[in-house]
Design a protein around this motif. Structure first.
Motif, PDB file in Angstrom:
ATOM      1  N   ARG A  65       0.827  -1.224   0.000  1.00  0.00           N
ATOM      2  CA  ARG A  65       0.000   0.000   0.000  1.00  0.00           C
ATOM      3  C   ARG A  65       0.848   1.255   0.000  1.00  0.00           C
ATOM      4  NH1 ARG A  65      -5.080  -2.091   1.842  1.00  0.00           N
ATOM      5  NH2 ARG A  65      -4.947  -4.173   0.923  1.00  0.00           N
ATOM      6  N   TRP A 102      -4.518  -0.905  -5.085  1.00  0.00           N
ATOM      7  CA  TRP A 102      -4.849  -0.295  -3.800  1.00  0.00           C
ATOM      8  C   TRP A 102      -3.708   0.501  -3.199  1.00  0.00           C
ATOM      9  CZ3 TRP A 102      -9.656  -0.003  -3.835  1.00  0.00           C
ATOM     10  CH2 TRP A 102     -10.432  -1.041  -4.368  1.00  0.00           C
ATOM     11  N   GLU A 104      -1.594   3.350  -1.850  1.00  0.00           N
ATOM     12  CA  GLU A 104      -2.038   4.607  -1.255  1.00  0.00           C
ATOM     13  C   GLU A 104      -0.961   5.674  -1.194  1.00  0.00           C
ATOM     14  OE1 GLU A 104      -5.122   2.349   1.800  1.00  0.00           O
ATOM     15  OE2 GLU A 104      -3.545   3.626   2.607  1.00  0.00           O
ATOM     16  N   LYS A 126      -7.178   4.126  -6.970  1.00  0.00           N
ATOM     17  CA  LYS A 126      -8.427   4.757  -6.567  1.00  0.00           C
ATOM     18  C   LYS A 126      -8.397   5.304  -5.164  1.00  0.00           C
ATOM     19  CE  LYS A 126     -10.252   3.932 -10.441  1.00  0.00           C
ATOM     20  NZ  LYS A 126      -9.714   4.970 -11.328  1.00  0.00           N
ATOM     21  N   ASN A 127      -7.545   4.723  -4.339  1.00  0.00           N
ATOM     22  CA  ASN A 127      -7.516   5.139  -2.952  1.00  0.00           C
ATOM     23  C   ASN A 127      -6.235   5.910  -2.622  1.00  0.00           C
ATOM     24  OD1 ASN A 127      -8.858   5.285  -0.565  1.00  0.00           O
ATOM     25  ND2 ASN A 127      -7.899   3.447   0.286  1.00  0.00           N
ATOM     26  N   LYS A 129      -3.499   8.320  -1.498  1.00  0.00           N
ATOM     27  CA  LYS A 129      -3.581   9.259  -0.394  1.00  0.00           C
ATOM     28  C   LYS A 129      -2.395  10.204  -0.276  1.00  0.00           C
ATOM     29  CE  LYS A 129      -6.617   6.757   2.630  1.00  0.00           C
ATOM     30  NZ  LYS A 129      -6.552   5.397   3.169  1.00  0.00           N
ATOM     31  N   CYS A 151      -7.429  12.620  -7.809  1.00  0.00           N
ATOM     32  CA  CYS A 151      -7.208  11.854  -6.581  1.00  0.00           C
ATOM     33  C   CYS A 151      -8.153  12.324  -5.501  1.00  0.00           C
ATOM     34  CB  CYS A 151      -5.746  11.974  -6.146  1.00  0.00           C
ATOM     35  SG  CYS A 151      -4.603  11.329  -7.387  1.00  0.00           S
ATOM     36  N   ASN A 153      -9.165  11.061  -2.787  1.00  0.00           N
ATOM     37  CA  ASN A 153      -8.848  10.823  -1.371  1.00  0.00           C
ATOM     38  C   ASN A 153      -7.464  11.328  -0.989  1.00  0.00           C
ATOM     39  OD1 ASN A 153     -11.272   9.396  -0.732  1.00  0.00           O
ATOM     40  ND2 ASN A 153     -10.479   7.737  -2.004  1.00  0.00           N
TER      41      ASN A 153
END
Lengths: 582, 189
Positions: A65, A102, A104, A126-127, A129, A151, A153
């Motif tokens: 991640r 996934w 981040e 998609k996630n 951060k 983005c 998130n």
């Protein structure tokens, strides 16, 4: 015993273990632990992007991640690594776009990033951060626009010290009105003006914003508006901190700052004028970090400011602070942990300010928690270094740059061997050291003998012979990174300590005396090292084998030689000829 | 008028070093790393600076030792505006360099070069092209690519048209253009 402890339980236990070193240890206990661990490792740190390939990382760790990658050698910061050397992140992003939907967080340091990669990041994760681009280059504000636009998130966008092709400030307006999740924004390296309204609206609609580092184009008059939108800020980097003194601007700013009760860190202060410094006094009592290294403020004003900051832990400042200011710092800031003093005028021989070794002696005497120092000055003595070492045996990072190469002890006119010897002898936890001034092989003997926890060492214009390098390579058991420029080190020490190089991340040597022949030999003997010769004079085999190479970068790798090298880099490979594919 | 015979300058350069090891003329590095290693028993170190045996080793102004002191470029460039002219001379002049068709911008320190021949050689090396013959009337002949620069007035000029000192103080950025685009530049015939 083989019949199992349920995997889920082991996985749960492993989840409490976050450090890479511990995770690596776990994975070596047995095969089943290796398997369990690799499926649940979420965070990867790759200290040298060429030490391993994206494919290998993905194959071993299928569900990552967060990834951190470092590219160019540290000396690239000082223009010693020619443009085009490498450090491209594109292959990593392409591979991860498919393998880690996934993902981040992406943190990069000294890498070349393209707008295409930024667009791919924006589309693929998609996630997503956090994007931290530290000292990177190769991308423009168009790439940033893609990140901003897509983005949803995003929490962190940090461009610290990157070289961005700043086409316009318009990219900021690509954050949609529905976007509210920003926590940390560092755009201090950008040059273009942005729409202030867009910035203000962004700040206003993000209630979790804790860290905001603006760029120079945000004028001091507008700072108050932003602060009133974000009184919860913990870290603030101002824009240009100067204007003619106007009472209403001053009081507006002071008022807004006093409303920021959580503020712990201040930076920015470009073109700072003393008149506006008192505006920050109200938050100084809570301040732990202060970066004034862009502010040409003289010592009386600095002393006054620092007297309001009893909780200061980190200070970055220019040498305008002078010895007298550092003495005041030692008296006011007893919690100081890290100090960096940068040169205001590094290119003149004569000192332009009254900053000497005495300032460092004062601070090391008065600040019991000081453990990290970067100090530029023009004179030093063994006596001062010894005093510093005795005062402050808790140094973990000691970087001293005496501006003129090979400057001797100004009192004895001898080398500074004994002084640095005292540093390594007393500071038993020293992990990072940069030396300067006049040094003989004796200094390296001390380093090899005492600096047992040393991990990173930087040398320039020092030493007499290969013995110096040999002391370091054979003595410093924990050495990971060694960077050397303009030292009379040649083939002997390098070849005698070839095995040591596999225990290190990397070795950089430029303007030394390592011959092409030795590089070839090393490349042949050590298949798990990439031995790269950097030479802008043309192919090394057009010169005699005894001819020293310009620059040499050796690093361990399980990925084999790289294939993205420019025309002036050659890999010394096992088949005894210089290998380069263009 | 701009002096242009780059090959002539190279022939008159003195260098230390083994035969066949022509030093890159971009960087005036300390050459005393090539001296015999001193014995470690030497207790009276020479407090002097670099040996001054040849022109390339003439005491360099600090700006000519690449990457020393180890201060990052963005810190150096911060103080350009504050300096007097004399001080500005001692620090670097960093300009962006682009080439039509190349994916990345580069950066160069113009202070490192003594004149056009060195600069052009560096550009050739950096971007892998040949610059062709310069002549005052027609600009660059025999090359697909032409070095140009934007001056402080925002005008695009041909590299080499003005004296070197004027060039480095007025150059904002460099661009290596495709020859076809550059036809309008250079001296009007």
């Amino acid at each position: 015993m083989a019949s199992s402890f349920p995997e889920e339980v082991l996985e749960h236990v492993f989840s409490f273990i976050q450090s890479d070193a511990d995770r690596n240890s776990i994975s070596m206990v047995c095969k089943s632990w290796y398997e369990i661990e690799r499926w649940c490792r979420r965070r990867i740190f790759v200290g040298n992007c060429y030490a391993v390939s994206p494919r290998m990382v993905i194959r071993r760790f299928p569900d990552v991640r967060s990834i951190e990658l470092k590219g160019k050698p540290h000396f690239a910061d000082f223009n010693l690594v020619p443009e085009g050397w490498g450090g491209y992140v594109d292959p990593w992003i392409s591979a991860m776009a498919m393998a880690y939907p996934w993902l981040e967080e992406i943190r990069l340091k000294r890498m070349v990033v393209t707008d295409e990669s930024l667009e791919l990041i924006a589309k693929s994760f998609k996630n997503f951060k956090a994007l931290v681009l530290s000292s990177c280059e190769g991308f423009s504000t168009d790439g940033l626009a893609a990140i901003a636009a897509n983005c949803r998130n995003l929490r962190e966008l940090d461009l610290r010290e990157s070289d961005v092709d700043d086409l316009s400030g318009h990219w900021l307006s690509h954050f949609p009105d529905t976007y509210t999740s920003l926590v940390s924004l560092d755009i201090s390296c950008l040059g273009s003006e942005m729409s202030f309204t867009a910035l203000e609206r962004l700040v206003g609609r993000c209630p979790n914003l804790r860290s905001l580092r603006l760029n120079r184009t945000v004028p001091i008059e507008k700072l108050a508006n932003l602060l009133r939108q974000a009184p919860q800020l913990v870290e603030l980097g101002t824009g240009a901190y100067s204007a003619e003194l106007r009472p209403e601007v001053f009081s507006n700013l002071a008022g807004a700052l006093s409303g920021c009760k959580e503020l712990k860190s201040l930076s920015g202060f470009w073109e700072a004028v003393p008149a506006y410094l008192p505006a920050v006094y109200s938050i100084c009592p809570g301040l732990t970090s202060l970066n004034l290294s862009y502010a040409a403020i003289q010592s009386p004003h600095l002393i006054k400011l620092l007297s309001h900051c009893p909780k200061l832990q980190r200070l970055w400042v220019l040498d305008y602070i002078e010895d007298v200011g550092l003495e005041a710092l030692a008296a006011s800031c007893k919690d100081l942990r890290e100090l960096r003093v940068f040169p205001s005028d590094p290119f003149v021989a004569e000192p332009n300010v009254s900053l000497t070794e005495q300032g460092l002696v004062s601070v090391s005497g008065g600040c019991p928690k000081l453990h990290s120092v970067l100090y530029f000055c023009r004179q030093m003595s063994n006596a001062a270094l010894t005093t510093i070492a005795r005062n402050r045996p808790n140094f973990t990072c000691f970087r001293l740059c005496i501006i003129e190469p090979r400057t001797p002890d100004y009192l004895t006119l001898g080398p500074l061997d004994a002084g640095f010897g005292a540093i390594v002898e007393h500071c038993k936890d020293l992990r990072r050291l940069s030396v300067s001034g006049l040094l003989t092989d004796r200094a390296f003997e001390y380093i090899g003998t005492y600096a047992k926890k040393l991990e990173m060492l930087s040398l320039a214009f020092a030493g007499d012979s290969d013995l110096g390098l040999h002391h370091v390579l054979s003595g410093c058991e924990n050495l990971r990174k060694l960077e050397i420029r303009d030292c009379p080190f040649g083939d002997k020490a390098l070849l005698a300590n070839a095995a040591k190089l596999e225990t290190m991340r990397s070795l950089w040597m430029s303007s030394c005396m390592v011959s092409y022949g030795a590089c070839k030999l090393l490349g042949q003997k050590m298949p798990r090292l990439n031995v790269e010769v950097i030479d802008e004079r043309g192919p090394p085999d057009t010169r005699p084998e005894s001819c020293p190479v310009e620059k040499l970068y050796i690093y361990r790798s399980v990925a084999g030689p790289r294939f993205d090298m420019p025309g002036f880099v050659w890999t010394m490979d096992e088949d005894s000829s210089a290998l380069r594919l263009s | 008028m701009a002096m242009f015979a780059k090959d002539d300058l190279k022939a008159t350069e003195l260098t230390l070093g083994l035969p066949g090891c022509a030093r890159g003329n971009k960087r005036a590095l300390a050459n005393d790393t090539n001296e015999e290693p001193k014995s470690t028993n030497n207790t009276t170190p020479d407090a002097k600076k670099f040996s001054n045996d040849d022109r390339e080793n003439a005491p360099p102004t600090k700006a000519q030792v690449v990457g020393w002191p180890p201060v990052r470029s963005y810190r150096k460039n911060c103080f350009q505006a504050k300096k007097t002219n004399a001080e500005a001379e001692a620090s670097g002049i960093y300009v962006k360099v682009s080439m039509d068709g190349a994916p990345y911008l580069r950066k160069m320190d113009l202070k490192v070069y003594k004149g056009y021949p060195e600069l052009l050689k560096a550009l050739e090396d950096m971007f892998k092209f040949k610059v062709g013959q310069y002549c005052e009337r027609q600009g660059y002949n025999g090359s697909e690519f032409v070095p140009t620069y934007e001056d402080k007035d925002g005008d695009w000029m041909l590299v080499g048209d003005v004296p070197w000192e004027m060039f480095i103080s007025s150059c904002n950025k460099l661009r290596i253009m495709k020859g076809s685009e550059a036809r309008g530049l250079g001296c009007a015939v």
